[in-house]
Scaffold this motif. Structure first.
Motif, PDB file in Angstrom:
ATOM      1  N   ILE A  37       0.838  -1.215   0.000  1.00  0.00           N
ATOM      2  CA  ILE A  37       0.000   0.000   0.000  1.00  0.00           C
ATOM      3  C   ILE A  37       0.864   1.252   0.000  1.00  0.00           C
ATOM      4  CG2 ILE A  37      -0.337   0.203   2.530  1.00  0.00           C
ATOM      5  CD1 ILE A  37      -3.137   0.624  -0.020  1.00  0.00           C
ATOM      6  N   TYR A  81      -1.556  -6.065   1.104  1.00  0.00           N
ATOM      7  CA  TYR A  81      -1.296  -4.625   1.257  1.00  0.00           C
ATOM      8  C   TYR A  81      -0.245  -4.335   2.336  1.00  0.00           C
ATOM      9  CZ  TYR A  81      -4.718  -2.109  -1.711  1.00  0.00           C
ATOM     10  OH  TYR A  81      -5.392  -1.540  -2.754  1.00  0.00           O
ATOM     11  N   ALA A 107      -4.705   4.342   0.371  1.00  0.00           N
ATOM     12  CA  ALA A 107      -3.831   4.406  -0.811  1.00  0.00           C
ATOM     13  C   ALA A 107      -3.631   5.834  -1.294  1.00  0.00           C
ATOM     14  CB  ALA A 107      -4.410   3.555  -1.944  1.00  0.00           C
TER      15      ALA A 107
END
Lengths: 340, 325
Positions: free
Chosen positions: B7, B175, B39
């Motif tokens: 991320i 992520y 993000a």
């Protein structure tokens, strides 16, 4: 002849400012007539077995031409729908190109034979390529307007569709976004009374598409779509206002689809004959000529001359286009991706 | 812990690209606040007006990006969860993927649609989906599904620079799971290139996203038992890197395709077909696929979810069977 309704009172410039010059009126008649004669010739070519498919705008030419004449050519964008031959002619499409498009010829500037006829598109003329799936062009129009706003470019985008298209989610999502962001989009609905066989009352519980604007806090107007001058005088102020940052506008032009849905449709299955006869009396081509003739704006000979010119142009365009090259079969493999 | 997560790689890449090119803007749900996965955190403040919150309307998020890209901008749309993208399928299928083709190259769309996909986060049926099989069936679109942070960075950059519409799939389970030093990792991945991540002589595993990490873990375990795997990170699902895929299949001659999506009509069928079609003479065993079972969607409860998802143990088991064939 004109009936304009707006949700809110807005400062309206005197209508004089939007009076059309003699030259513009002549131009308007030329495009309305050219659109009709082209569609007639296209249908004849279809019946002769030379064109696989025709989808036409008969009955909507005045609305299309009136609206397109309110735009700045080469500056403003249009996201049209398949009946909008009249819009494209005003923006610069020639009779020859219209015939190349009908026949899916190699040099058709719209899609080079890759799409069905009447699926327009021209980067130079700022006509956005479109699919057959209705109303998908609406978010495209909104996206162009958003981009122009980010770039501070003073352009206007006109998205057009029939009233049947206003049932789709893309219609609502687009009006909503354009209103939230105050974008310069004219949503132009050519209400021709039919979505193929379905009459308007099966498409919506309202008399006017324009009333849907209220749900988005958007200004709207209803105009007689058989009257090109009235359409111009309704669209033009909305375009000017949008260009000045006044936000989007929904305009409904009341038209009538004088022909079946397409060359493959038999409208006698669903359309009362009497209704067609009544609306035929308001045929926009006939109406326009009667009006300018009775107003004494143009002598009959001048109008006859325009008719002769259009007839000849259409005849020549069809003959020429039939002899133009077809796409090479292997061309089907090209342009899947744009090379980096 | 050193290095950047997936991320973080996405976020710094967006920040960097927006600084380099005024045409890049972001549109999506909750993006101004940073997005549900963070993000786009900080980007709205750094680039005012270029991070745009959209209403909850996926078709228009994609359709508006189409229009903006047609105008010459470089929109990066975010669909909050891949599960929600199907409302915009029409705009990707009927519009974006055909834009260049139907204008015969006159128009094109430099746009990216980013979306978090995949399971393993207790997201249930509508926050866990694998969507790649639907969208890899759209020539004209590019579909990317990286696994490592450095690849996220280089491929997201490449996607934004690409003149075609790109669907950029970010596996949400990864992520914050993997870290990599973005400064030292080469990150030379290019759109359309797969990578052989590990070399072994006994069999070849193809995977992407979370399953790539699970496959590498399985390969590690198998190696201790003397079974050596080649592991291919597909990276780009459309267009596929046929050359790397076939080269990796030939030497071991045994092939295992792993994905998190359900089996029938899943993307693994394409890899299996390509290997069977073009590398048949090199094969010593039937092509094997390991995928989720054919049930409508990933269920919620941990027991159900972990039963549904392939993982390192299931991969190792399938690989052992294949190695013994």
């Amino acid at each position: 002849m004109t009936s304009v309704r707006t949700r809110r009172e807005r400062s309206r410039r005197p209508i004089d400012e939007y009076l059309l010059s003699e030259h513009q009126l002549e131009e308007m008649y030329y495009y309305i007539l050219l659109a009709r004669r082209l569609n007639e010739r296209m249908l004849a070519l279809n019946r002769q077995g030379r064109a696989a498919f025709v989808i036409a705008g008969a009955g909507q030419e005045a609305a299309q031409v009136g609206a397109a004449m309110a735009l700045q050519k080469g500056v403003d964008f249009v996201a049209p729908y398949y009946r909008d031959l009249g819009v494209n002619l005003v923006l610069g499409m020639t009779a020859r190109e219209a015939m190349l498009n009908l026949l899916g010829k190699r040099d058709d500037p719209n899609s080079h034979g890759r799409q069905m006829p009447a699926h327009w598109g021209s980067v130079a003329r700022r006509v956005v390529t479109q699919s057959s799936v209705v109303t998908t062009q609406f978010p495209h129009a909104v996206g162009i307007a958003l981009a122009a706003k980010l770039c501070k470019d003073p352009i206007v985008v006109m998205a057009s569709c029939g009233e049947g298209s206003t049932s789709r989610g893309d219609f609502h999502e687009s009006l909503n976004f354009a209103a939230i962001h105050h974008l310069p989009v004219i949503f132009f609905v050519e209400n021709n009374g039919y979505a193929i066989s379905e009459r308007t009352e099966k498409e919506m519980p309202l008399e006017h598409v324009a009333d849907r604007a209220r749900g988005y806090g958007m200004q709207s107007a209803v105009v007689d779509g058989m009257d090109g001058i009235a359409v111009y005088q309704t669209v033009r102020p909305a375009v000017d206002q949008a260009r000045r940052g006044g936000g989007p506008f929904l305009i409904e032009a009341k038209c009538y689809r004088l022909w079946p849905h397409s060359s493959d449709d038999d409208d006698s299955r669903y359309r009362p004959k009497k209704e067609l006869e009544e609306w035929s009396r308001k045929d926009p081509v006939k109406l326009f000529r009667e009006r300018v003739e009775s107003d004494g704006i143009f002598p009959r000979e001048d109008l006859d001359e325009i008719e002769r010119r259009v007839e000849e142009e259409v005849r020549e365009a069809a003959q020429w286009a039939l002899m133009q090259p077809d796409p090479e079969p292997e061309d089907a493999l090209t342009f899947v991706y744009r090379e980096a | 812990m050193p290095g950047a997560t997936v991320i973080e790689a996405v976020r710094v890449t967006l920040e960097e690209v927006m600084g380099q090119d005024d045409r890049v803007f972001i549109i999506g749900e909750d993006v101004e606040a940073g997005g549900v996965f963070r993000a786009t955190e900080g980007l709205a403040a750094k680039y005012p007006g270029r991070v745009i919150d959209s209403p909850l309307a996926e078709s228009s998020i994609i359709g508006i990006s189409v229009g903006a890209a047609h105008y010459g901008m470089k929109p990066v749309a975010e669909i909050q969860f891949a599960d929600f993208i199907h409302a915009g399928f029409d705009q990707l299928c009927s519009e974006a993927s055909r834009w260049c083709y139907r204008t015969r190259g006159e128009a094109h769309l430099p746009m990216v649609v980013r979306t978090p996909w995949g399971g393993g986060v207790h997201g249930g049926q509508h926050h866990s989906q694998s969507i790649e099989a639907y969208y890899t069936h759209l020539p004209g679109l590019k579909v990317i599904a990286p696994s490592f942070p450095a690849d996220y960075r280089s491929l997201l950059k490449a996607a934004i620079a690409d003149p075609n519409p790109v669907l950029f799939l970010e596996h949400k389970r990864t992520y914050r799971m993997v870290r990599q030093d973005l400064a030292t990792e080469p990150g030379e991945s290019r759109i359309g290139r797969a990578r052989v991540t590990r070399r072994g002589d006994d069999l070849t595993i193809y995977a992407y996203g979370l399953m790539l990490h699970e496959s590498l873990a399985a390969a590690e375990t198998l190696s201790r038992d003397g079974i050596e795997c080649t592991v291919v990170d597909l990276l780009t699902l459309l267009p596929l890197d046929l050359e790397t895929i076939l080269e990796a299949a030939r030497a071991p001659g045994k092939v295992l395709v792993v994905h998190e999506d359900t089996l029938t009509g899943g993307f693994g069928g394409e890899i299996a077909a390509l290997v069977a079609e073009h590398a048949f003479e090199y094969l010593d065993a039937p092509v094997r696929r390991l995928a989720a079972p054919d049930v409508p969607a990933m269920p919620y409860h941990h027991n159900l979810e972990s039963f549904f998802m392939p993982d390192r143990e299931k991969i190792a088991r399938a690989a052992r069977e294949l190695a013994a064939y």
